[in-house]
Scaffold this active site. Sequence first.
Site, PDB file in Angstrom:
ATOM      1  N   SER A   1      -1.855  -4.649  -2.172  1.00 48.32           N
ATOM      2  CA  SER A   1      -3.176  -5.304  -2.979  1.00 48.32           C
ATOM      3  C   SER A   1      -3.348  -4.797  -4.136  1.00 48.32           C
ATOM      4  CB  SER A   1      -4.412  -5.063  -1.766  1.00 48.32           C
ATOM      5  OG  SER A   1      -4.052  -6.011  -0.630  1.00 48.32           O
TER       6      SER A   1
ATOM      7  N   SER B   1      -5.062  -8.297  -2.056  1.00 47.37           N
ATOM      8  CA  SER B   1      -6.339  -8.901  -2.338  1.00 47.37           C
ATOM      9  C   SER B   1      -7.185  -8.255  -3.324  1.00 47.37           C
ATOM     10  CB  SER B   1      -6.968  -8.199  -1.104  1.00 47.37           C
ATOM     11  OG  SER B   1      -6.813  -6.671  -0.911  1.00 47.37           O
TER      12      SER B   1
ATOM     13  N   LYS C   1     -14.756  -3.517  -5.814  1.00 44.75           N
ATOM     14  CA  LYS C   1     -13.945  -4.447  -4.883  1.00 44.75           C
ATOM     15  C   LYS C   1     -15.032  -4.756  -3.635  1.00 44.75           C
ATOM     16  CE  LYS C   1      -9.719  -5.664  -2.515  1.00 44.75           C
ATOM     17  NZ  LYS C   1      -8.390  -4.920  -2.077  1.00 44.75           N
TER      18      LYS C   1
END
Length: 494
Positions: A194, A170, A95
């Site tokens: 997230s 996210s 990520k």
Amino acid sequence: MNRPLDSAAPASVALPDILATDALTLSRRIRSRELSCLELMQATLVHLDSLNPRFNAVVSRIEPELALRQARDKDQLLDQGQWQGWMHGFPQAPKDLTATAGLPTTFGSPALAGNMTAHDSVVVERLRRDGAILIGKTNTPEFGLGSHTYNPLHGVTGNAYDPTRSAGGSSGGTAVALALHFLPVADGSDMMGSLRNPAAWNNVYGLRPGFGRVPMAPAADVFYQQLGTEGPMARNPQDLAWLLSTLAGPDARAPLSLPGDPLQFRQPLQADLRGRRIGWLGDFGGYLPIEPALLAANRAALSHFDTLGCLVEEVAPFFPMERLWRSWCVLRQLILAGHLGGLYGNPATRELLKPEARWEFEQSQGLDAATIAQAMATRSEWYAAVMKLFERYDHLVLPAAQLPPFDARWHWPDQVAGRAMDTYHRWMEVVIGPSLAGVPTAGVPAGFDAAGLPQGLQFMARPQAELALLQLCEGWYQATPWRHQAPPALRTPV
């Protein structure tokens, strides 16, 4: 709003058989030399080139020849009898919030465009240790703020089941990369849902581990930062557990990291779930605005617990939830002030921050010691209330979102179920309870709505009970049919 997706990309492609399998089977095939790392990488790159322009899940990709060369190197190690671990030869894309040496770590912000770190995070170190090949990063909202994955640097990530809809966030890029089989497993992180919201919105599994299970280091603050954590995502719970076994375990650089052997998560997850007690939190007695059809579908999905022999009971309101929201906002702003202060303090970079980031920092400047102390006290009261529930229930369950995946052109929903949202993140209030309690929580699939969009639930477990939670997820995976509903962009494997 940002760079559009490539509408000229094919509407659907055939999923190669190599990529259609689960991660553990893939690992066994590589170790037995039935499949080479090079073959896996070649199939991955072709598949990425076919669909990623339409969905934009993987960004900052390395040159194809470099990826292929690294795959050949992994095959040579196997030729020499050197097997690095169960992820040997796996393409991975950390990520874009986690430090990754040799790849940009931009946080999706123009203020950090081209930013390169000289070190890896603990998570990335452990991916490399177990044999992964890093081929890029997965997309995220700017600074991970907001559960909708878009930013000015890399653009918007489209939902795996409909790229005109939000992927959540996210860890939106992570979830879409998994759902579309770009990656066998993938890492993400979670402060405000997230790992849970994007998993639920893309029909995969995401696990927010309990505090300290996965060390977050190196970091500017390794003592107070206790709202966010990194963790795994996968298409099934057994793969999820194995990735947790890679990411988990103590590290001296993270003084609050938990002891214990992470290999415990590699055991089979099949368990007798009969008699486990499930507490359904729902909308907290009408406190949370949740779209009625979504809430009804979530409630209907609970019937699958009957198949498992679990006992479901509705939980009456047990805490003043508006107080919890105020506590959340204060503690979040306190942490974000440290993350954003340097960029906000520099006029040149301040103007490059998205409005929500500036708002978070500006709000933090009005906090005083008494307000922070009260927020901490409220959080402690919440934890005590949740622990009281765990005396009666083995698991707590609640929705993973308050509305279905929305139009990807939006910045964020300004109303839910007819109620106005007063901040950019209020529409995801449903996720703050598990975050503040710090207990292991999974985002799991819970079916599809009339438009064919995924929806999901959150499963909570007692502190440090990740294994029990994974067992529940495995039972759920076996009892429910949704794993068979692949994204429309994927055709039958060839």
